[in-house]
Design an enzyme around this catalytic site. Structure first.
Site, mmCIF file in Angstrom:
data_model
loop_
_atom_site.group_PDB
_atom_site.id
_atom_site.type_symbol
_atom_site.label_atom_id
_atom_site.label_comp_id
_atom_site.label_asym_id
_atom_site.label_seq_id
_atom_site.Cartn_x
_atom_site.Cartn_y
_atom_site.Cartn_z
ATOM 1 N N GLU A 186 -5.839 -8.262 -0.102
ATOM 2 C CA GLU A 186 -6.637 -7.898 1.084
ATOM 3 C C GLU A 186 -8.044 -7.541 0.657
ATOM 4 O OE1 GLU A 186 -5.280 -4.941 3.928
ATOM 5 O OE2 GLU A 186 -3.196 -5.580 3.637
ATOM 6 N N GLU A 193 0.795 -1.235 0.000
ATOM 7 C CA GLU A 193 0.000 0.000 0.000
ATOM 8 C C GLU A 193 0.824 1.280 0.000
ATOM 9 O OE1 GLU A 193 -3.138 0.037 2.876
ATOM 10 O OE2 GLU A 193 -4.250 -1.462 1.758
HETATM 11 C C1 NOJ Z 1 -4.765 -2.184 4.696
HETATM 12 C C2 NOJ Z 1 -3.483 -2.469 5.382
HETATM 13 O O1 NOJ Z 1 -2.581 -3.161 4.582
HETATM 14 C C3 NOJ Z 1 -3.644 -3.120 6.719
HETATM 15 O O2 NOJ Z 1 -2.468 -2.921 7.403
HETATM 16 C C4 NOJ Z 1 -4.871 -2.566 7.397
HETATM 17 O O3 NOJ Z 1 -4.977 -2.909 8.719
HETATM 18 C C5 NOJ Z 1 -6.073 -2.983 6.607
HETATM 19 N N1 NOJ Z 1 -5.989 -2.436 5.282
HETATM 20 C C6 NOJ Z 1 -7.418 -2.602 7.191
HETATM 21 O O4 NOJ Z 1 -7.515 -1.228 7.272
#
Ligand code: NOJ
Length: 466
Positions: free
Chosen positions: A373, A159
């Site tokens: 994710e 990200e």
């Molecule tokens: C994106 C991130 O990679 C992760 O670290 C985070 O906790 C989740 N989304 C949920 O917000």
């Protein structure tokens, strides 16, 4: 009933700092988060889910519940406590054992090198705004490729857009800077250069396995048909999605993208400077990515906005409290007909489908996609060891159906990693925003399968979304 392919990865996702706890054990070096969280005083990264000690339990649960891939990250500062210098044997031994247990339990490790946790010594020198730190990252990556030969699936970064914006726009990640678009843009670009350099080293040295990057891509739509709102969505998309996809798959930025950046810079009094040599590196890498990892949870509806910058990040789960208005780019608008979570994340699976189809169309050489994710943050209720998380199952069913539709329409998606395997520590929400298939009692560290874990198990066994 919709199906997913026979050889699909039904994974679970985690990240070192959110799962491991043990932030000061066995020689781990500090990260900026340690001091930042302490100063905020809202919550502690310890014990998190104590994965540092509980990993055998979690990996066994994976096997038992049909989770055949585990996305996890290496904490850079467990390997190099100061980011560079002498490696820490205890950190190295720890990850060897984690990977070994995964493999013994038929769980494929998918390893991310950087998940929001630059070692403090380097972070304090400017993190990825400092070009010397790109060298440090590449050296750390090369060390890992040579040390952890049992790993066959590598992601460079997790990200990049949230790193840049949470650090320098929203200010909710250390160093807590607000509305500095020069830093946002240079951070995005420099991290993409570091990614490209790492991919090129991986391929030039013919390390076995595959390599890619994980981008957070939140689809943008105009809230109305007006040309102003359409343009607002275009600008939001340009900086958060197109910038990264062009850097990844074209190795340069198109004129349209640069025009959008110029417009944003004019509105935000910002500037950028990209080196010609960077494009050469990025172009070389642009056809060498084995996969794209996509983190996708939500989308945004955009309205044109001129006015003072105002952002309020809902980090408590108080529904309706989010505000996002950025001068010269956009305001994000809720729509009454679209449900949203307590953290104001819009549940709109069409956004997943549209994103996947767009990647296939715009970057036909993309090779393969993993959804690295997706999942639903929810205030789970625990009743005598039973957790009926029906809204989460409903969310997963909708998003997996959208993925199945995209596959039917020719997009090559080969796996899905549900965020998160077990409940974790959340960077800006602490412990009340739960995502796990497994409920974690953070006091006792006992794990309890939620209803969604049983649902996911039958999905993994039958490949059928019911
Ligand atoms: C994106 C991130 O990679 C992760 O670290 C985070 O906790 C989740 N989304 C949920 O917000």
């Amino acid at each position: 009933m919709k199906k997913l392919p026979e050889h699909f990865i039904f994974g679970g996702a985690t990240a070192a700092y959110q799962a491991e706890g043990a932030t000061q054990e066995d020689g781990k070096g500090a990260v900026a988060w340690d001091a930042f969280l302490k100063e905020e005083g809202r919550f502690s990264p310890n014990p998190a889910s104590d994965f540092y000690h509980q990993y055998p339990v979690d990996i066994e649960l994976c096997e038992k519940f049909g989770v055949n891939g585990l996305r996890l990250s290496i904490a850079w500062s467990r390997i190099f406590p100061d980011g560079v210098g002498e490696p820490n044997p205890k950190g190295i031994a720890y990850y060897h054992d984690v990977f070994k247990q995964c493999i013994e339990h038929n769980v494929i490790p998918f390893v991310t090198l950087h998940h929001f946790d630059t070692p403090k010594a380097l972070f304090d020198q400017g993190d990825f705004l400092n070009r010397d730190n790109l060298d440090a990252f590449v050296a750390y990556a090369k060390f890992c490729f040579e040390e952890f030969t049992e790993v066959k699936h590598w992601s460079t970064f997790n990200e990049i857009y949230p790193v840049a914006t949470n650090q320098y726009l929203l200010g909710v990640f250390p160093p807590g800077i607000h509305f500095d678009f020069s830093k946002v843009i240079m951070c995005l670009h420099n991290m993409m250069v570091a990614h490209a350099r790492t991919v090129n080293i991986f391929k030039d040295n013919k390390y076995p396995g595959e390599i890619g990057v994980v981008h957070s891509l939140e689809t943008k739509y105009p809230v109305s048909d007006s040309p102003e709102d359409i343009h607002a969505a275009f600008l939001e998309d340009a900086i958060s999605i197109r910038f990264l996809l062009e850097a990844t798959y074209l190795g340069r930025y198109t004129d349209d993208l640069l025009a959008a950046l110029d417009e944003i810079c004019a509105a935000q009094n910002a500037s950028y400077d990209f080196l010609e040599a960077d494009y050469l590196e990025m172009e070389k890498a642009s056809h060498r990515n084995d996969f794209l990892g996509i983190n996708h949870y939500q989308c945004h509806f955009c309205k044109a906005y001129q006015g003072p910058n105002e952002i309020y990040h809902n980090g408590t789960g108080e529904k309706g409290s989010s505000v996002y208005r950025v001068n010269g780019i956009a305001e994000r608008i809720y729509r009454d007909d679209i449900p949203r979570t307590d953290w104001d994340w819009l549940i709109y699976p069409q956004g997943m489908y549209d994103l996947l189809v767009r990647i296939k169309k715009d970057y036909p050489h993309y090779k393969k996609i993993y959804i690295t994710e997706n999942g639903m943050g929810y205030k789970d209720e625990f009743e005598d060891g039973v957790i009926l998380d029906t809204p989460r199952i409903d969310y997963l069913r909708q998003y997996l159906s959208a993925i199945s539709d995209a596959i039917t329409d020719g997009v090559n998606v080969e796996g899905y990693f549900l965020w998160s395997l077990m409940d974790l520590f959340s960077w800006t929400n602490g412990y009340n925003k739960r995502y796990g298939l497994f409920y974690v009692d953070f006091e006792t560290q006992k794990r309890y399968p939620k209803e969604s874990a049983y649902w996911y198990k039958q999905l993994s066994e039958t490949k059928t979304i019911i």
